[in-house]
Design a protein around this motif. Structure first.
Motif, short mmCIF file in Angstrom:
data_model
loop_
_atom_site.label_atom_id
_atom_site.label_comp_id
_atom_site.label_asym_id
_atom_site.label_seq_id
_atom_site.Cartn_x
_atom_site.Cartn_y
_atom_site.Cartn_z
N MET A 19 0.73 -1.10 -0.12
CA MET A 19 -0.31 -0.21 -0.19
C MET A 19 1.12 1.41 0.59
SD MET A 19 -2.39 1.25 3.26
CE MET A 19 -3.19 -0.27 2.61
N THR A 20 0.90 2.04 -0.42
CA THR A 20 1.24 3.17 -0.85
C THR A 20 0.12 4.55 -0.53
OG1 THR A 20 2.37 2.62 -1.90
CG2 THR A 20 3.00 5.24 -2.31
N ILE A 21 -0.06 5.05 0.33
CA ILE A 21 -0.60 6.80 0.77
C ILE A 21 0.47 7.66 0.51
CG2 ILE A 21 -1.35 7.63 2.52
CD1 ILE A 21 -1.54 5.31 4.33
N LYS A 22 0.36 8.29 -0.45
CA LYS A 22 1.39 8.58 -1.56
C LYS A 22 1.95 9.92 -0.35
CE LYS A 22 2.34 11.79 -5.67
NZ LYS A 22 1.42 12.15 -6.99
N ARG A 23 1.36 11.29 0.42
CA ARG A 23 1.48 12.08 0.32
C ARG A 23 2.42 12.09 2.32
NH1 ARG A 23 -4.00 16.25 1.93
NH2 ARG A 23 -5.08 13.59 2.17
N LEU A 24 1.56 10.08 2.82
CA LEU A 24 2.46 10.87 4.04
C LEU A 24 3.96 9.80 3.18
CD1 LEU A 24 2.29 9.95 6.98
CD2 LEU A 24 0.89 7.58 6.40
N GLU A 25 4.08 9.35 2.81
CA GLU A 25 5.32 8.47 1.90
C GLU A 25 6.00 10.17 1.62
OE1 GLU A 25 6.26 5.62 1.49
OE2 GLU A 25 4.33 4.73 2.87
N PRO A 30 -8.56 8.28 8.74
CA PRO A 30 -8.70 7.94 6.66
C PRO A 30 -7.33 8.16 6.30
CG PRO A 30 -9.78 9.34 7.92
CD PRO A 30 -8.88 9.00 8.80
N GLU A 31 -7.21 7.61 5.39
CA GLU A 31 -5.86 7.14 4.41
C GLU A 31 -5.59 9.35 3.66
OE1 GLU A 31 -5.02 5.02 1.07
OE2 GLU A 31 -4.59 3.55 2.43
N GLU A 32 -6.47 10.26 3.50
CA GLU A 32 -6.35 11.54 3.30
C GLU A 32 -5.81 12.55 4.24
OE1 GLU A 32 -10.73 10.82 3.46
OE2 GLU A 32 -9.03 10.00 2.56
N GLN A 33 -6.11 11.89 6.15
CA GLN A 33 -5.78 13.00 6.82
C GLN A 33 -4.20 12.69 7.68
OE1 GLN A 33 -6.94 15.00 6.75
NE2 GLN A 33 -8.35 15.59 5.30
N ALA A 34 -3.85 10.80 7.06
CA ALA A 34 -2.87 10.27 7.86
C ALA A 34 -1.53 11.63 8.30
CB ALA A 34 -2.11 8.72 6.96
N ASP A 35 -1.34 12.16 6.46
CA ASP A 35 -0.05 12.44 6.56
C ASP A 35 -0.43 13.87 7.63
OD1 ASP A 35 -1.73 14.01 4.04
OD2 ASP A 35 -0.35 15.29 4.06
#
Length: 354
Positions: A1-7, A194-199
């Motif tokens: 899995m890749t969470i772009k902003r967190l990565e 939520p993934e979109e708020q992970a960063d």
């Protein structure tokens, strides 16, 4: 899995990656290890599997297919559990967290799909829904001696205290699920957001933990902390070749009073016998060099087990491992040897002591 902003945030923070793209460390593994032991650490575990089980019959289904007494669990509590086959062999090892609306199941990376397939085989007319949450939720882990105070500052509330307890709420408009989850001997918490708020959540925890000495960590530190705490990984330390009692998590994962479930006859028979022929043990290994895994464990000329994972401390110069060891050699302080090079090692009960 890749969470772009967190990565991207990890890379900006100096993450060093391994050949498969996993984060090994953030530039100073020795300092990261000391922070984990003395202050706090933050890790990205978003690659782990998350299954959400809902429906009126979910508790009955899970109860019938695992070793834990699911029916007695109340909302905001949890348990470890083995999911055996009809012969008692382990098909999955997971942690379950209960809510009024459903059950959150935490699995090793890449294993959610197989667990869903296994559970779905037994859903006929039952009201049960099985959802793979990949691509929806991120999992972060905050651990260490000062994790509780940092988390309390972040969520504005006391974190869950009981083992595997849950807290749910919103923080600055972001829904959080906080699970008490010890992934080291120092204790800690999993954070599902939520993934979109992970960063955003990651940055908030880093900022609130800065004065406490918190550091982000990668697999170099996580692997050592896991092994030191005696926490096996399904697919590596535990496989479908093993029976539940061999994993030495009986107190955490097995009920002997819950009644019938798939594989129960074998588990009950082993309990009646009073012992198993092999057991998961820790091994203090006298090397800092590489070991090809899986490696045979020998006592004299006799193979008595298999080393399944190991890690060297990034700061203390100590190597520890996990392995399944037969009864003849699994008494703590037994001196054994590892691999074809006959590396000396000492057997330990789990978790390791100081």
């Amino acid at each position: 899995m890749t969470i772009k902003r967190l990565e991207e945030l990890h890379d900006q923070s100096g993450a060093h990656r391994g050949p498969e793209g996993d984060i090994v460390d953030f530039g100073d593994p020795a300092a990261e290890y000391r922070a984990a032991r003395e202050a706090a650490f933050l890790a990205d575990l978003s690659g782990r599997g998350i299954v959400h089980v809902t429906g009126a019959d979910r508790a009955q289904l899970l109860h019938n297919l695992c070793t834990a007494d699911i029916k007695k669990l109340e909302a905001s509590t949890g348990t470890e559990a083995f999911f055996p086959d009809a012969k008692g062999k382990i098909l999955a090892y997971a942690t379950l967290h209960m809510t009024d609306e459903g059950t959150w199941v935490d699995t090793e990376p890449g294993q959610a799909e197989a667990l869903i397939a296994h559970l779905d085989r037994y859903v006929i007319r039952e009201d049960v829904q099985l959802v793979d949450m990949a691509g929806t939720l991120a999992r972060l882990h905050l651990g260490g001696p000062r994790a509780a105070e940092i988390l309390a500052s972040a969520i504005g509330s006391d974190p869950p205290a009981p083992p595997l307890g849950l807290w749910r709420g919103e923080v600055d408009g972001v829904p959080w699920i906080v699970a008490r989850r010890d992934r080291s001997r120092e204790g800690g918490y999993d954070l599902l957001v939520p993934e979109e708020q992970a960063d955003r959540v990651w940055q908030d925890i880093v900022e609130k933990g800065r004065e406490a000495g918190l550091r982000p960590v990668g697999s170099a530190v996580l692997a050592y902390l896991r092994i030191d705490a005696g926490l096996p990984v399904y697919g590596i330390d535990v496989t479908e070749a093993n029976l539940p009692q061999e994993v030495d998590r009986t107190e955490q994962a097995i009920s002997f009073t819950k009644g019938c479930y798939l594989g129960q006859e074998t588990v009950a028979r082993l309990d009646a016998m009073g012992h198993v022929n092999k057991l998961l043990r820790g091994l203090a290994i006298e090397t800092s060099g590489p070991i090809d895994l899986p490696a045979p464990i020998t006592l004299g000329e006799k193979v008595v087990g298999t080393l399944t994972s190991y890690s060297s401390s990034p700061a203390a110069g100590v190597t520890k491992g996990l392995g399944i060891v037969r009864t003849v050699a699994n008494t703590p302080e037994t001196q054994v040897e590892i691999g074809p090079d006959k590396i000396p090692a000492v057997v330990h009960a789990l978790p390791f002591g100081d």
